[in-house]
Motif scaffolding. Sequence first.
Motif, mmCIF file in Angstrom:
data_model
loop_
_atom_site.group_PDB
_atom_site.id
_atom_site.type_symbol
_atom_site.label_atom_id
_atom_site.label_comp_id
_atom_site.label_asym_id
_atom_site.label_seq_id
_atom_site.Cartn_x
_atom_site.Cartn_y
_atom_site.Cartn_z
ATOM 1 N N GLU A 1 0.836 -1.201 0.000
ATOM 2 C CA GLU A 1 0.000 0.000 0.000
ATOM 3 C C GLU A 1 0.872 1.253 0.000
ATOM 4 N N GLY A 2 0.265 2.329 -0.451
ATOM 5 C CA GLY A 2 0.929 3.636 -0.394
ATOM 6 C C GLY A 2 1.984 3.776 -1.470
ATOM 7 N N GLY A 3 2.905 4.707 -1.232
ATOM 8 C CA GLY A 3 3.986 4.952 -2.173
ATOM 9 C C GLY A 3 3.848 6.240 -2.952
ATOM 10 N N LEU A 4 2.667 6.852 -2.922
ATOM 11 C CA LEU A 4 2.453 8.079 -3.690
ATOM 12 C C LEU A 4 2.524 9.292 -2.761
ATOM 13 N N ASP A 5 3.365 10.246 -3.072
ATOM 14 C CA ASP A 5 3.525 11.464 -2.271
ATOM 15 C C ASP A 5 2.578 12.542 -2.801
ATOM 16 N N GLU A 6 1.326 12.454 -2.389
ATOM 17 C CA GLU A 6 0.317 13.401 -2.882
ATOM 18 C C GLU A 6 0.589 14.823 -2.405
ATOM 19 N N GLU A 7 1.131 14.933 -1.217
ATOM 20 C CA GLU A 7 1.417 16.268 -0.684
ATOM 21 C C GLU A 7 2.413 17.017 -1.575
ATOM 22 N N LEU A 8 3.446 16.314 -2.019
ATOM 23 C CA LEU A 8 4.440 16.927 -2.892
ATOM 24 C C LEU A 8 3.818 17.305 -4.243
ATOM 25 N N LEU A 9 3.032 16.406 -4.798
ATOM 26 C CA LEU A 9 2.420 16.663 -6.106
ATOM 27 C C LEU A 9 1.441 17.839 -6.033
ATOM 28 N N GLN A 10 0.725 17.953 -4.935
ATOM 29 C CA GLN A 10 -0.177 19.096 -4.740
ATOM 30 C C GLN A 10 0.620 20.400 -4.657
ATOM 31 N N LYS A 11 1.743 20.344 -3.954
ATOM 32 C CA LYS A 11 2.604 21.514 -3.798
ATOM 33 C C LYS A 11 3.149 21.974 -5.150
ATOM 34 N N ILE A 12 3.597 21.018 -5.963
ATOM 35 C CA ILE A 12 4.131 21.358 -7.295
ATOM 36 C C ILE A 12 3.067 22.055 -8.134
ATOM 37 N N GLY A 13 1.871 21.471 -8.169
ATOM 38 C CA GLY A 13 0.800 22.055 -8.957
ATOM 39 C C GLY A 13 0.405 23.445 -8.471
ATOM 40 N N LYS A 14 0.259 23.598 -7.165
ATOM 41 C CA LYS A 14 -0.198 24.869 -6.602
ATOM 42 C C LYS A 14 0.821 25.987 -6.796
ATOM 43 N N GLN A 15 2.086 25.715 -6.527
ATOM 44 C CA GLN A 15 3.098 26.778 -6.563
ATOM 45 C C GLN A 15 3.521 27.178 -7.979
ATOM 46 N N THR A 16 3.192 26.367 -8.953
ATOM 47 C CA THR A 16 3.538 26.723 -10.343
ATOM 48 C C THR A 16 2.334 27.218 -11.130
ATOM 49 N N GLY A 17 1.181 27.304 -10.466
ATOM 50 C CA GLY A 17 -0.021 27.772 -11.162
ATOM 51 C C GLY A 17 -0.765 26.673 -11.890
ATOM 52 N N GLY A 18 -0.348 25.428 -11.649
ATOM 53 C CA GLY A 18 -1.023 24.301 -12.281
ATOM 54 C C GLY A 18 -2.041 23.668 -11.356
ATOM 55 N N GLU A 19 -2.115 22.349 -11.363
ATOM 56 C CA GLU A 19 -3.114 21.657 -10.551
ATOM 57 C C GLU A 19 -2.669 20.204 -10.366
ATOM 58 N N TYR A 20 -3.131 19.597 -9.262
ATOM 59 C CA TYR A 20 -2.850 18.192 -9.004
ATOM 60 C C TYR A 20 -4.116 17.365 -9.221
ATOM 61 N N PHE A 21 -3.940 16.190 -9.853
ATOM 62 C CA PHE A 21 -5.062 15.286 -10.083
ATOM 63 C C PHE A 21 -4.682 13.894 -9.585
ATOM 64 N N ARG A 22 -5.675 13.151 -9.141
ATOM 65 C CA ARG A 22 -5.461 11.758 -8.718
ATOM 66 C C ARG A 22 -6.263 10.835 -9.629
ATOM 67 N N ALA A 23 -5.584 9.867 -10.224
ATOM 68 C CA ALA A 23 -6.225 8.902 -11.113
ATOM 69 C C ALA A 23 -6.131 7.517 -10.479
ATOM 70 N N LYS A 24 -7.218 7.066 -9.873
ATOM 71 C CA LYS A 24 -7.218 5.765 -9.212
ATOM 72 C C LYS A 24 -7.638 4.634 -10.138
ATOM 73 N N ASP A 25 -8.080 4.979 -11.337
ATOM 74 C CA ASP A 25 -8.451 3.958 -12.316
ATOM 75 C C ASP A 25 -8.227 4.538 -13.719
ATOM 76 N N PRO A 26 -8.205 3.690 -14.750
ATOM 77 C CA PRO A 26 -7.924 4.167 -16.106
ATOM 78 C C PRO A 26 -8.870 5.256 -16.597
ATOM 79 N N GLN A 27 -10.165 5.126 -16.301
ATOM 80 C CA GLN A 27 -11.117 6.133 -16.770
ATOM 81 C C GLN A 27 -10.860 7.483 -16.127
ATOM 82 N N ALA A 28 -10.459 7.478 -14.872
ATOM 83 C CA ALA A 28 -10.134 8.738 -14.196
ATOM 84 C C ALA A 28 -8.955 9.411 -14.868
ATOM 85 N N LEU A 29 -7.967 8.621 -15.290
ATOM 86 C CA LEU A 29 -6.801 9.184 -15.982
ATOM 87 C C LEU A 29 -7.212 9.802 -17.312
ATOM 88 N N ILE A 30 -8.087 9.127 -18.034
ATOM 89 C CA ILE A 30 -8.598 9.665 -19.304
ATOM 90 C C ILE A 30 -9.311 10.991 -19.080
#
Length: 324
Positions: free
Chosen positions: A243-272
Motif C-alpha cells: 500500500e501507499g507509495g504516492l507522495d500526494e502532498e508533494l504533487l499538490q505543492k508542485i501544482g499549486k506553486q507553479t499555477g497548475g493543478e494536481y489530479f489523482r487517477a485511481k483507475d484508467p477512466q479517471a486518468l482519461i
Amino acid sequence: MFRFLHWYLLFLIPLLIYLFFKENSSRAIKFSSIKLIKDSGVKATIKHKIGRYTILLGVILLIIALARPQSGKEVNNIKKEGIDIVLALDLSGSMKSVDFDPSRLEVAKETIDKFIKGRKNDRLSLAVFSGTAYTKVPLTLDHNILREMLEKTSSEDVNKDGTAIGMGLSVGINRLKKSNAKSKIIILVTDGENNAGKVSPETAIQIASQIGIKVYTIGVGSDITKIPVGRDFFGQMRYQSYEGGLDEELLQKIGKQTGGEYFRAKDPQALINIFKKIDQLEKSKFDINNYLEYKELAFNFIKGGVILILFGIFLERYFYIKIP
C-alpha cells in the motif's frame, strides 16, 4: 460562391443573338414557292448553318470571359498562439503495477497518445524519468514521431531505479526555458515519491515558477500497488503487493506553486478524464478572420470560345460547299 465581376457585359449576349438572327433573315433568298425545290429532291437541312452557330457560341463564350466569371471559397486566416508542452512520464518499476489493466505504464501511454492526437497545433516533448531523467523527444510539431517513440517507451529505457521527480521536472524545464511560447506547460505523470536524483523537487518548483512554467501533476494508481515478480513452479504469475507509495502532498505543492493543478487517477477512466480536463484548460488561442478568395475562370471560357470560333470558320468556309 460564383459571380461575374463585370456582370453588365452579359447584356451583350441577347443583343448579339438578336443581331445574328436579324442578319440571317435579311440575307435569305426569297422564293414565290418552294414547291419546285422540293420536287427536285432537295431535302431541308441546317448543315450549312452549323458553322455560323458555332461561331456565335464561341463569341458568346468570349463575352462571358470579358464579364470575368469567378468562383469563390471561404478562407480562414488563422493566427494561432501555440502552447509548448512537455510530457514527463515516470518509468519506475512501480509503474508495472497491474492494478490498471494491463499496467499503469501502458494505460498512461495510451492516454497520453490520445492527448497528443488532439494537440495538432502545439509543440510537444516527451521526457522520461526513473532514478534519473532525460529527454526522449524534444519539442516538435511532428507528432507522428512523438507517438512512435511513446509507443516504444518502456521501463527499461532508464537503467537507474527510483523516482526522481525533481529530475523529471528539471528536464522539462530545460526543454521549455528557451521557448518563445506564451504558454509553457509540464504534465508530470507518476505513481511514487521522490527518492532519487540530484535535483530536489523544491528547486525545480522554484525555477519553474520564475520562468513561468505551469505544472500539472497526476498521481497514478489505486491504493494497492501490485507488481509481477515471476511465475511459480506451476506457471502461475506471482505478485508483490503493498500500500501507499504516492507522495500526494508533494504533487499538490508542485501544482499549486507553479499555477497548475494536481489530479489523482485511481483507475484508467479517471486518468482519461484528467487528460481531457487538462486539454480543455490549456487550449491554443486563435484569431480567425473569414474572407472570400476568388479564382478566375475567364481563361477556360476564352480557350473554349477561340476553339469554337476557329472550328466554326472551318465549317463555314471549307467543310460545307457554299454557293455564292
